[in-house]
Design a protein around this motif. Sequence first.
Motif, PDB file in Angstrom:
ATOM      1  N   CYS A   1       7.317 -45.990   8.342  1.00  0.00           N
ATOM      2  CA  CYS A   1       8.337 -45.205   9.042  1.00  0.00           C
ATOM      3  C   CYS A   1       8.469 -43.864   8.353  1.00  0.00           C
ATOM      4  N   ASP A   2       8.259 -42.798   9.105  1.00  0.00           N
ATOM      5  CA  ASP A   2       8.297 -41.451   8.512  1.00  0.00           C
ATOM      6  C   ASP A   2       9.701 -40.873   8.436  1.00  0.00           C
TER       7      ASP A   2
ATOM      8  N   CYS B   1      11.586 -40.030  11.028  1.00  0.00           N
ATOM      9  CA  CYS B   1      11.827 -38.979  12.030  1.00  0.00           C
ATOM     10  C   CYS B   1      13.136 -39.196  12.773  1.00  0.00           C
ATOM     11  N   GLY B   2      13.532 -40.446  12.960  1.00  0.00           N
ATOM     12  CA  GLY B   2      14.790 -40.747  13.633  1.00  0.00           C
ATOM     13  C   GLY B   2      14.718 -40.703  15.155  1.00  0.00           C
TER      14      GLY B   2
ATOM     15  N   CYS C   1      13.312 -42.671  17.330  1.00  0.00           N
ATOM     16  CA  CYS C   1      13.519 -43.939  18.033  1.00  0.00           C
ATOM     17  C   CYS C   1      14.987 -44.348  18.030  1.00  0.00           C
TER      18      CYS C   1
ATOM     19  N   LEU D   1      11.531 -53.440  14.744  1.00  0.00           N
ATOM     20  CA  LEU D   1      10.123 -53.363  15.125  1.00  0.00           C
ATOM     21  C   LEU D   1       9.288 -54.452  14.454  1.00  0.00           C
TER      22      LEU D   1
ATOM     23  N   PRO E   1       8.066 -42.729  20.193  1.00  0.00           N
ATOM     24  CA  PRO E   1       7.582 -41.368  20.441  1.00  0.00           C
ATOM     25  C   PRO E   1       6.102 -41.221  20.073  1.00  0.00           C
TER      26      PRO E   1
ATOM     27  N   CYS F   1       5.175 -41.408  16.374  1.00  0.00           N
ATOM     28  CA  CYS F   1       5.584 -42.564  15.546  1.00  0.00           C
ATOM     29  C   CYS F   1       4.362 -43.224  14.891  1.00  0.00           C
ATOM     30  N   ALA F   2       4.445 -43.453  13.599  1.00  0.00           N
ATOM     31  CA  ALA F   2       3.314 -44.017  12.854  1.00  0.00           C
ATOM     32  C   ALA F   2       2.908 -45.387  13.384  1.00  0.00           C
ATOM     33  N   TYR F   3       3.877 -46.197  13.774  1.00  0.00           N
ATOM     34  CA  TYR F   3       3.538 -47.539  14.281  1.00  0.00           C
ATOM     35  C   TYR F   3       2.733 -47.414  15.574  1.00  0.00           C
TER      36      TYR F   3
HETATM   37  S1  SF4 Z   1      10.009 -43.243  15.677  1.00  0.00           S
HETATM   38 FE1  SF4 Z   1       8.738 -44.489  14.325  1.00  0.00          FE
HETATM   39  S2  SF4 Z   1       8.417 -43.232  12.494  1.00  0.00           S
HETATM   40 FE2  SF4 Z   1      10.178 -42.336  13.627  1.00  0.00          FE
HETATM   41  S3  SF4 Z   1      12.010 -43.300  12.741  1.00  0.00           S
HETATM   42 FE3  SF4 Z   1      11.397 -44.548  14.491  1.00  0.00          FE
HETATM   43  S4  SF4 Z   1      10.070 -46.164  13.605  1.00  0.00           S
HETATM   44 FE4  SF4 Z   1      10.238 -44.517  12.078  1.00  0.00          FE
END
Ligand code: SF4
Length: 166
Positions: A25-26, A28-29, A31, A77, A89, A92-94
Motif C-alpha cells: 500500500c503506497d 495514496c488514500g 480507495c 483487501l 484506482p 494502486c499497487a495491488y
Molecule cells: S488505492 Fe491501493 S495503494 Fe492506494 S491506499 Fe488504497 S490500497 Fe493503498
Amino acid sequence: MAASDPFWRRKTLGAMTRAEWESLCDGCGRCCLHKLRDEETEALLWTHVGCRLLDGATGRCTDYANRKSRVPDCVKLTPAKVAAIDWLPPTCAYRLLAEGRDLPWWHPLVSGDPETVHQAGVSIRGRIVAERDAGALEDHVVAWPGRVPKAAKPIPPVRRGSDTEL
Ligand code: SF4
C-alpha cells in the motif's frame, strides 16, 4: 526471475507475507474515498469525499487496526478481493501487480521515500473534503481518482511472460 529480484516481482499476491502485503500500500488514500454507482449504467463514480477515518494530510487511515469495526463497510483487501472489485484506482499497487505490471518509480518500495507518492500527484493529500462537511455525495463527483496523473506516468506495462497470479 532472479533470486535478487524484489519480492513483488518474485511472489504472487497470495504468496506474500503479511508484512510484504501491507507494504504494497503506497498510502495514496484513493480507495478510501466515497464512491457511487450510477443507477442505470452501474458505472463507478468517484467523489473527493474521504472516509471519516482518512487523514487528508497523510493519506493513511487514522485507525487502521480497528477500521472494520469503526466503519463496517470498509473493505479489507485480499488477493481474491483485488481480483473481484472494480474500484481500485489505476495507480494502486495491488491492482498493478494483479495485472502483471511492475511497481512505478514513485512507489515507496521503489523510491525508498514515502513522499514520492505525493510528489507524483497520486495521493489524496490536500484534495479531499471531509465527510462531516460534505453533505450530499452526489455534489462531489470527480474524475481524478480514476486517472493516472501526468507526473505519475508512465505506468509500467504488463510484463512479457508474466506469470503473476493472485
Ligand atoms: S488505492 Fe491501493 S495503494 Fe492506494 S491506499 Fe488504497 S490500497 Fe493503498
